[in-house]
Scaffold this motif. Structure first.
Motif, short mmCIF file in Angstrom:
data_model
loop_
_atom_site.label_atom_id
_atom_site.label_comp_id
_atom_site.label_asym_id
_atom_site.label_seq_id
_atom_site.Cartn_x
_atom_site.Cartn_y
_atom_site.Cartn_z
N ARG A 57 0.84 -1.21 0.00
CA ARG A 57 0.00 0.00 0.00
C ARG A 57 0.87 1.26 0.00
NH1 ARG A 57 -3.00 -1.45 3.75
NH2 ARG A 57 -2.01 -0.42 5.54
N SER A 81 -2.20 9.54 -4.07
CA SER A 81 -3.32 9.04 -3.28
C SER A 81 -3.67 9.95 -2.11
CB SER A 81 -2.99 7.64 -2.76
OG SER A 81 -1.83 7.69 -1.94
N ASP A 82 -2.78 10.90 -1.77
CA ASP A 82 -3.09 11.79 -0.66
C ASP A 82 -4.20 12.78 -1.00
OD1 ASP A 82 -1.80 13.48 -2.41
OD2 ASP A 82 -0.28 14.15 -0.99
N ASP A 127 1.04 4.13 -2.89
CA ASP A 127 0.88 5.54 -2.60
C ASP A 127 2.01 6.36 -3.21
OD1 ASP A 127 -1.38 5.00 -1.17
OD2 ASP A 127 -0.45 5.15 0.80
#
Length: 613
Positions: A185, A548-549, A189
């Motif tokens: 993950r 992804s932030d 990211d």
């Protein structure tokens, strides 16, 4: 690292007892209210972690350091408003708290940092090295620390704490277990990115095309009446003790001014300073070194021929932070500029041009504007400033004491109503009676602010009860709760304006959605995003890489838009997605996806990165 603690409780349960034992008390004077404190005056702790204090000077230094880093990174794009939106004060405080937690645990398990380790760490810092890499000397070292707001003891203590934290982090990172799914993950990211080109259509574009008729208002309100529930409110009267109004009562003798000067002589000592401006031409390629130097020599000739330095700096300088001020760098002391630049500036007379001078940034042409000699201001020169300082300090102490006495009097007398409270302050210099209209816990209170200790105190009292002295912007407040207005469902007449705004916004959004649906059909029929933008009188904007932030440079943190974009491939159309009171229609211009083979090669590096967070 704290994330790793949370995710690995069975391995790090010993850390929980440290965290559970922590009490953190915030006291932000500049960031949203001031805590109620007693007559002894303000606490010097911005926060407490266990038995350790984070002082205001520590917080201020950390905040200024982070702010300076962001200004260097983002230039003119970073402002105080940006800092507020980022929640920068809380970020800095969280980092300080985390550091104190780790420090406390390091000491508990017996880790130590020797004096030799502290000395070695300081000697390795470029700020304390001369051009040849040698230590700058004890006097210069102390001067550099003083300008930064440190004493040698406080700075060396801070370095010791950093080294202690590093030792603990090294031990923990070697023992923390990270699941494979988390590693993948984290890698996703890092590498999954999307770029979009988008149109932003404001709801307000349709303000003149939408109306909220009475039937629509009544229907909307009937369906959502609970959303407009009026919260509990408090009607409060209070006595304000204003330090400013007490200043005429404060007397300061000449002996006190002299004693203050002797005790704080360092505050009135100034190193030699120079004010200069410069024009910088950067050297991107060493092969062009002589060419850049020649260009700057020509610029010098133009200035010597009568052209204005500031005008040329604004046009030609490649230092973005100073060119907007005509190259002006303001006053600076020794140790604040790169060596060759500093030597040239301090070696020149006011009005003298110096250069081209070569530094690691490129070539500089410098003009010295003013010089201020070093030395200590005399008592006579500092007298007015010291007098003002002592008056302000003593008026503040007097106000705190008077407010505490007033709070005791109010509790003893138990005034029956606001008029009786007002009577208790009659004839008291520096005390003003004020009465407020009912306010909710999260309302902006006139003259006080939003979500302050004043509001917290008001909502902790029963009707007729009075408070301790509470610090407010204008001084100290002693309040009495006159009435509690319970929460209730309103009638439409009481909230008509809010309901009308909500209905109009709904109708404007619906109109914007219909218009962008037409735009989508045009795109499906072969029109370009530029064609649609022209029809809508909008500009096509580009996001840059989105991770992804969810942060998009011009839009801030937008998780819904990010999720929609990451679900598509290059060339696909997405939206409309609501961003505030706007709708976004977008086209994916680039898409970088997760690659299992590259992940396998980068797995170990990613794992180490997680452990180091």
């Amino acid at each position: 690292m704290l994330k790793a603690f949370r995710d690995n409780l069975k391995y790090l349960s010993w850390v929980l007892w440290v965290v559970i034992a922590i009490f953190v008390g915030f006291l932000f004077t500049d960031f949203g209210g001031i805590s109620p404190i007693g007559p002894g005056g303000p606490s010097d702790a911005a926060a407490t972690v266990g038995d350790q204090k984070i002082t205001f000077p520590q917080f201020q230094r950390a905040y200024e350091s982070q702010e300076a880093f962001l200004r260097r990174t983002y230039g003119d794009g970073f402002t105080r408003e940006t800092a507020r939106q980022m929640g920068l004060p809380m970020q800095v405080m969280n980092e300080l708290i985390a550091s104190h937690i780790l420090n406390a645990e390091a000491r508990r398990v017996g880790l130590q940092v020797s004096d030799a380790e502290v000395q070695e760490a300081i000697l390795e810092q470029a700020a304390f090295q001369d051009a040849d890499g040698r230590f700058v000397g004890e006097e210069t070292y102390r001067n550099i620390l003083r300008r930064a707001g440190y004493t040698p003891d406080s700075y060396e203590s801070a370095i010791r704490g950093e080294l202690l934290t590093e030792k603990l982090q090294t031990i923990l990172s070697d023992s923390v277990y990270i699941a494979d799914a988390e590693v993948e993950r984290a890698y996703r990211d890092q590498v999954e990115r999307v770029e979009i080109r988008y149109l932003q259509l404001p709801f307000a574009r349709f303000a003149n095309q939408t109306t909220a008729d009475p039937a629509a208002l009544e229907s909307y309100f009937a369906e959502r009446r609970e959303e407009f529930r009026l919260p509990e409110r408090r009607r409060v009267s209070y006595l304000l003790v204003d330090p400013l109004a007490l200043e005429p009562m404060v007397a300061v003798s000449e002996d006190e001014i002299s004693a203050y000067y002797d005790d704080n002589r360092d505050d009135y000592t100034q190193d030699e300073r120079v004010r200069a401006r410069h024009i910088l031409l950067r050297v991107e390629d060493e092969a062009q070194d002589s060419v850049v130097e020649g260009r700057l020599t020509q610029i010098r000739s133009r200035i010597e021929g009568g052209e204005d330095f500031a005008t040329l700096a604004g046009e030609l300088s490649e230092d973005p932070s100073s060119k907007v001020r005509g190259g002006d760098l303001g006053f600076f002391g020794r140790g604040m500029m790169i060596g060759a630049f500093e030597d040239a500036a301090f070696g020149a007379a006011p009005g003298q041009l110096v250069g081209p001078i070569r530094t690691s940034f490129g070539y500089h042409l410098i003009e010295v504007l003013e010089k201020q000699p070093g030395g200590t201001r005399s008592l006579e020169e500092a007298r007015d400033e010291i007098h003002s300082t002592l008056v302000v300090e003593r008026a503040a102490d007097l106000a705190a004491t008077r407010a505490a006495d007033l709070a005791s009097l109010v509790r003893r007398e138990e005034p029956a109503d606001a008029a009786a409270l007002e009577a208790l302050a009659a004839g008291e210099q520096g005390v003003e009676f004020r009465r407020l209209e009912p306010f909710a816990r999260d309302d902006v209170v006139p003259g006080i602010g939003r979500a302050t200790p004043f509001s917290s105190a008001a909502f902790a009292l029963a009707v007729g009860e009075s408070s301790e002295a509470v610090r407010v912007t204008d001084g100290w407040a002693v309040m009495r709760v006159d009435e509690i207005v319970p929460p209730r469902l309103p009638e439409l007449s009481e909230v008509r304006r809010e309901v009308e705004s909500a209905v109009l916004l709904r109708e404007q959004r619906a109109a914007a959605e219909r218009r962008l649906e037409q735009a989508r059909q045009s795109l499906a029929g072969g029109s370009s995003l530029e064609d649609v933008a022209a029809e809508l009188d909008l500009e096509v904007q580009e996001s840059g890489p989105i991770g992804s932030d969810g942060r998009i440079s011009a839009l801030g943190n937008q998780p819904a838009l990010t999720a929609a974009a990451l679900a598509l491939d290059s060339g696909q159309i997405g939206g409309p997605v609501a961003v505030g009171n706007n709708l976004i229609l977008f086209e994916v211009s680039d898409r970088q996806r997760f690659d299992p083979q590259r992940f396998a090669a980068a797995r170990d590096e990613t794992l180490q990165g997680i452990k180091g967070q």
